[in-house]
Design an enzyme around this catalytic site. Structure first.
Site, PDB file in Angstrom:
ATOM      1  N   GLU A 185      -2.894   8.205  -4.167  1.00 46.93           N
ATOM      2  CA  GLU A 185      -3.325   7.330  -5.241  1.00 46.93           C
ATOM      3  C   GLU A 185      -4.714   7.780  -5.682  1.00 46.93           C
ATOM      4  O   GLU A 185      -5.572   7.914  -4.810  1.00 46.93           O
ATOM      5  CB  GLU A 185      -3.388   5.900  -4.711  1.00 46.93           C
ATOM      6  CG  GLU A 185      -3.038   4.869  -5.751  1.00 46.93           C
ATOM      7  CD  GLU A 185      -2.875   3.483  -5.142  1.00 46.93           C
ATOM      8  OE1 GLU A 185      -3.874   2.750  -5.173  1.00 46.93           O
ATOM      9  OE2 GLU A 185      -1.781   3.160  -4.638  1.00 46.93           O
ATOM     10  N   HIS A 199      -1.441   0.575  -9.667  1.00 45.58           N
ATOM     11  CA  HIS A 199      -2.063  -0.393  -8.742  1.00 45.58           C
ATOM     12  C   HIS A 199      -2.722  -1.543  -9.528  1.00 45.58           C
ATOM     13  O   HIS A 199      -3.938  -1.759  -9.416  1.00 45.58           O
ATOM     14  CB  HIS A 199      -3.088   0.315  -7.838  1.00 45.58           C
ATOM     15  CG  HIS A 199      -3.338  -0.422  -6.545  1.00 45.58           C
ATOM     16  ND1 HIS A 199      -3.694   0.213  -5.383  1.00 45.58           N
ATOM     17  CD2 HIS A 199      -3.299  -1.741  -6.235  1.00 45.58           C
ATOM     18  CE1 HIS A 199      -3.855  -0.692  -4.418  1.00 45.58           C
ATOM     19  NE2 HIS A 199      -3.629  -1.877  -4.920  1.00 45.58           N
ATOM     20  N   ARG A 246       0.868  -1.178   0.000  1.00 42.38           N
ATOM     21  CA  ARG A 246       0.000   0.000   0.000  1.00 42.38           C
ATOM     22  C   ARG A 246       0.906   1.231   0.000  1.00 42.38           C
ATOM     23  O   ARG A 246       1.931   1.250   0.707  1.00 42.38           O
ATOM     24  CB  ARG A 246      -0.900   0.033   1.243  1.00 42.38           C
ATOM     25  CG  ARG A 246      -2.065  -0.938   1.216  1.00 42.38           C
ATOM     26  CD  ARG A 246      -3.130  -0.528   0.193  1.00 42.38           C
ATOM     27  NE  ARG A 246      -4.295  -1.401   0.214  1.00 42.38           N
ATOM     28  CZ  ARG A 246      -4.463  -2.452  -0.599  1.00 42.38           C
ATOM     29  NH1 ARG A 246      -3.562  -2.761  -1.499  1.00 42.38           N
ATOM     30  NH2 ARG A 246      -5.572  -3.180  -0.523  1.00 42.38           N
TER      31      ARG A 246
HETATM   32  C1  DGY Z   1      -5.551  -6.025  -2.923  1.00 43.26           C
HETATM   33  O1  DGY Z   1      -6.164  -7.055  -3.218  1.00 43.26           O
HETATM   34  O2  DGY Z   1      -5.467  -5.619  -1.759  1.00 43.26           O
HETATM   35  C2  DGY Z   1      -4.853  -5.309  -4.018  1.00 43.26           C
HETATM   36  O3  DGY Z   1      -4.286  -4.149  -3.665  1.00 43.26           O
HETATM   37  C3  DGY Z   1      -5.727  -5.197  -5.246  1.00 43.26           C
HETATM   38  O4  DGY Z   1      -5.770  -6.475  -5.760  1.00 43.26           O
END
Ligand code: DGY
Length: 334
Positions: free
Chosen positions: A268, A287, A239
């Site tokens: 983001e 992402h 993240r």
């Molecule tokens: C998640 O699944 O947490 C990703 O960031 C998106 O697939």
């Protein structure tokens, strides 16, 4: 005929999951490509007992309080930092996610970014596109070797472990930092647990795979980046906010580290005029670590099945706060 439960789906997801929900519920679907605003989300959730949400939907306590009829929030992601799980648990709302089905695909993107950043792939592509390729050059776009290098993995859950498995094929030395030390995993994956400081100092590549929470927010800041080698590459497929963005910009600009490969950023989406976009030694993708046809179908199916299972009184395949189900099964005497 019994009325079908009202369910909100906050974006168009692959048909593999959407069809399951459409058949079994009275589905209200947000069709815009951009996420609903908070007010639009409130409208969408009116009377809904279930919601299929995305990581762009903020599900906090005030929202849950405005929708006391909600029984399940099924997140189309393995991460669930967009949901206040404590508040949901307190209010008896089940929170589900999509683990396992995206593990390999996400680890694959971390590896892709590692290679792209180390071998300067996006700079090379720009070089050709800009018409600068006039001859073969002995010192043109020199990068860093991956085979035999040391990879430091921060966060040794499913995706970190899958990356370790892949990296062994490249004969990499593997260091791991995690607050939970699993000695059997150390043997199984051929990794050595070290402190975060040692990992940062000794690794040629540092790949981040921890969940975002209060403890990991900006865990990689100016001090941590300064500990890394000037030849090292940082990869983030976890993240964005686990890294201090301003500190990363300075480290890349000042040559404190060699390069970064980012699937996630803070903020983001990243504006096109952001420094991280213009820095030549930063490779950013939007992402998309879990974005393959097969994996997104699997995520859609699992998110839909989780949602429907809770509404049917069954145990979903993936639930973040199982306490809620135990409590409701106890209350109903089942
Ligand atoms: C998640 O699944 O947490 C990703 O960031 C998106 O697939």
């Amino acid at each position: 005929m019994a009325t079908k439960p009202r369910v909100a789906v906050t974006r168009i997801i692959p048909d593999a999951g959407l069809d399951l929900i459409r058949d079994a519920t009275d589905m209200r679907l947000w069709k815009d490509p951009l996420p609903p605003s908070p007010a639009e989300l409130d409208d969408l959730l009116a009377d809904a007992v279930g919601a299929l949400t995305l990581l762009t939907d903020k599900i906090d306590d005030p929202l849950l309080a405005r929708h006391p009829q909600l029984r399940v929030v099924s997140n189309f992601a393995v991460g669930f930092d967009n949901v206040d799980v404590d508040a949901a648990t307190e209010r008896g709302v089940a929170v589900c996610n999509t683990p396992d089905v995206l593990t390999g695909t996400t680890a694959e993107m971390a590896f892709t970014l590692m290679m792209a950043a180390a071998r300067r792939v996006s700079e090379g592509v720009d070089y050709v596109r800009d018409g600068k390729w006039k001859t073969w050059g002995p010192t043109l776009l020199l990068g860093q070797d991956i085979v035999g290098a040391t990879l430091g993995i921060v966060g040794f859950g499913r995706i970190g472990r899958e990356l370790a498995r892949m990296a062994r094929g490249f004969n990499m030395k593997l260091l791991v930092y995690d607050t939970y030390i699993d000695p059997t995993a150390a043997d199984e994956f051929g990794v050595t647990y070290v402190s975060l400081g040692n990992l940062l100092q000794e690794s040629d590549f540092v790949s981040l795979h921890m969940a975002l929470n209060d403890d990991t927010y900006q865990m990689i800041g100016a001090d941590e980046l300064r500990m890394m080698k000037p030849t090292s590459v940082l990869v983030n497929a976890a993240r964005g906010p686990v890294v201090d963005t301003d500190a990363l910009v300075s480290a890349l600009r000042d040559g404190e580290i060699f390069a970064a490969g980012l699937d996630v950023t803070d903020p983001e989406p990243l504006p096109a005029d952001h420094s991280l976009v213009s820095l030549p030694n930063c490779t950013v993708v939007p992402h998309i670590a879990s974005a393959t046809v097969v994996t997104r179908d699997r995520m859609a199916t699992l998110a839909a099945r989780n949602l429907l299972a809770v509404l049917n009184g069954d145990t979903p395949e993936a639930i973040v706060n199982p306490k809620v189900l135990e409590r409701s099964q106890r209350d109903s005497g089942t």
